[in-house]
Design an enzyme around this catalytic site. Structure first.
Site, PDB file in Angstrom:
ATOM      1  N   ASP A  53     -23.585   3.432 -72.645  1.00 21.47           N
ATOM      2  CA  ASP A  53     -24.869   2.893 -73.084  1.00 21.47           C
ATOM      3  C   ASP A  53     -25.337   1.748 -72.188  1.00 21.47           C
ATOM      4  OD1 ASP A  53     -25.144   4.696 -75.107  1.00 21.47           O
ATOM      5  OD2 ASP A  53     -24.483   3.353 -76.700  1.00 21.47           O
ATOM      6  N   ASN A 117     -31.996  -3.386 -76.306  1.00 16.61           N
ATOM      7  CA  ASN A 117     -30.946  -3.453 -77.319  1.00 16.61           C
ATOM      8  C   ASN A 117     -31.090  -4.708 -78.190  1.00 16.61           C
ATOM      9  OD1 ASN A 117     -29.062  -1.437 -77.832  1.00 16.61           O
ATOM     10  ND2 ASN A 117     -27.361  -2.590 -77.000  1.00 16.61           N
ATOM     11  N   ASP A 118     -30.756  -5.848 -77.604  1.00 15.46           N
ATOM     12  CA  ASP A 118     -30.807  -7.082 -78.380  1.00 15.46           C
ATOM     13  C   ASP A 118     -30.828  -8.310 -77.484  1.00 15.46           C
ATOM     14  OD1 ASP A 118     -28.108  -7.386 -77.535  1.00 15.46           O
ATOM     15  OD2 ASP A 118     -27.354  -6.460 -79.354  1.00 15.46           O
ATOM     16  N   LYS A 128     -20.711 -27.664 -81.696  1.00 10.77           N
ATOM     17  CA  LYS A 128     -20.981 -27.604 -83.138  1.00 10.77           C
ATOM     18  C   LYS A 128     -21.852 -26.385 -83.453  1.00 10.77           C
ATOM     19  CE  LYS A 128     -23.006 -31.563 -83.388  1.00 10.77           C
ATOM     20  NZ  LYS A 128     -23.722 -32.737 -83.976  1.00 10.77           N
ATOM     21  N   HIS A 144     -28.036 -22.132 -90.307  1.00  9.95           N
ATOM     22  CA  HIS A 144     -26.997 -22.991 -89.723  1.00  9.95           C
ATOM     23  C   HIS A 144     -25.857 -22.043 -89.378  1.00  9.95           C
ATOM     24  CE1 HIS A 144     -24.979 -26.695 -88.790  1.00  9.95           C
ATOM     25  NE2 HIS A 144     -23.982 -26.426 -89.617  1.00  9.95           N
ATOM     26  N   THR A 157     -27.382  -0.588 -83.909  1.00 12.46           N
ATOM     27  CA  THR A 157     -26.029  -0.018 -84.038  1.00 12.46           C
ATOM     28  C   THR A 157     -25.032  -0.740 -83.134  1.00 12.46           C
ATOM     29  OG1 THR A 157     -26.631   1.655 -82.389  1.00 12.46           O
ATOM     30  CG2 THR A 157     -26.822   2.277 -84.708  1.00 12.46           C
TER      31      THR A 157
END
Length: 256
Positions: A53, A117-118, A128, A144, A157
């Site tokens: 992919d 995709n993302d 932090k 948060h 997916t």
């Protein structure tokens, strides 16, 4: 004479050579594509992608012709055939027996970069947790958490799913917003319409990873749907739900 572009994963050269020999017997013209050869994209009738992919994601950004993927990776959600089904593909090519699966790109405005995709914003391990403010036309959310994922239906997916996000069918017009390791258990994925522009601000700069590529640290970015899309050609019997069941076992009837 058809012109075939070939984009492949390093390490699969011997398989590519075998495919090329079969295509040449069909009097096809072959062009090897790389991410540096953008001027070639408009001269190919079809792009064959041999790899996983990740290879398909890379190729999709640089070509405008339809893509056919041959699975050379693990899951291969974006692949239409396995590498052992090349002869089957040639039969379908002869009769032009394909289904068009259109996938939409989104863009990160600050980077002038597309993603299929993302996009992931995530803190360093020693830092932090992030205060994350997400704004869009119809409201805003606060998280948060260690980071956030803004996924397309194609990417639903992938990383988002591993964090408990929903699976979206490819034709759903939406984003999936998924916090990474949120402090509050009630912080879960949110689905937003894809006609929204989403703006994200974090309490300090975090890594911005677009389709697996780290662009460095940012504390502000925004995303929106791009005008660019890519067409993946599938066999006529392609079934997304079957793909999910076979590759992930999701929704599969184990009592047969």
């Amino acid at each position: 004479m058809k012109v075939f572009g070939i984009f492949y994963k390093p390490g699969l050269k011997s398989i590519v050579d075998e495919f090329v020999q079969k295509l040449k017997k069909k009097n096809a013209h072959i062009v090897f594509l790389t991410s540096n050869e953008k001027e070639i994209e408009d001269h190919t009738d079809l792009t064959l992608v041999i790899g996983g992919d990740g290879t398909v994601l890379k190729a999709a950004k640089y070509v405008s012709s339809p893509i056919i993927g041959f699975k050379g990776g693990r899951l291969g959600f974006l692949s239409s055939y396995t590498i052992d089904e090349f002869d089957k593909f040639l039969e379908h090519l002869e009769s032009n027996s394909f289904y068009e699966d259109k996938r939409q790109f989104f863009e990160v405005l600050e980077l002038n970069s597309l993603y299929l995709n993302d996009i992931v914003a995530i803190r360093e391990p020693h830092q932090k947790m992030l205060d994350i403010n997400v704004k869009f036309k119809d409201g805003s959310f606060y998280f948060h958490a260690d980071g956030i994922i803004i996924s397309t239906p194609t990417g639903s997916t992938a990383y988002s799913l591993s964090l408990g996000g929903p699976i979206l069918l490819p034709n759903v017009k939406a984003y999936v917003l998924t916090p990474i390791a949120p402090q509050f258990l009630a912080s879960r994925s949110v689905i937003l319409p894809d006609d929204e522009k989403i703006s994200v601000e974090t309490s300090f700069p975090s890594h911005l990873i677009v389709d697996g590529h780290d662009f460095g640290k940012f504390n502000k970015f925004s995303v929106r749907k791009s005008e660019k899309s890519i067409t993946i050609l599938r066999p006529l019997d392609y079934d997304f739900s079957k793909s999910i069941k076979e590759k992930m076992g999701y929704g599969k009837n184990y009592f047969k």
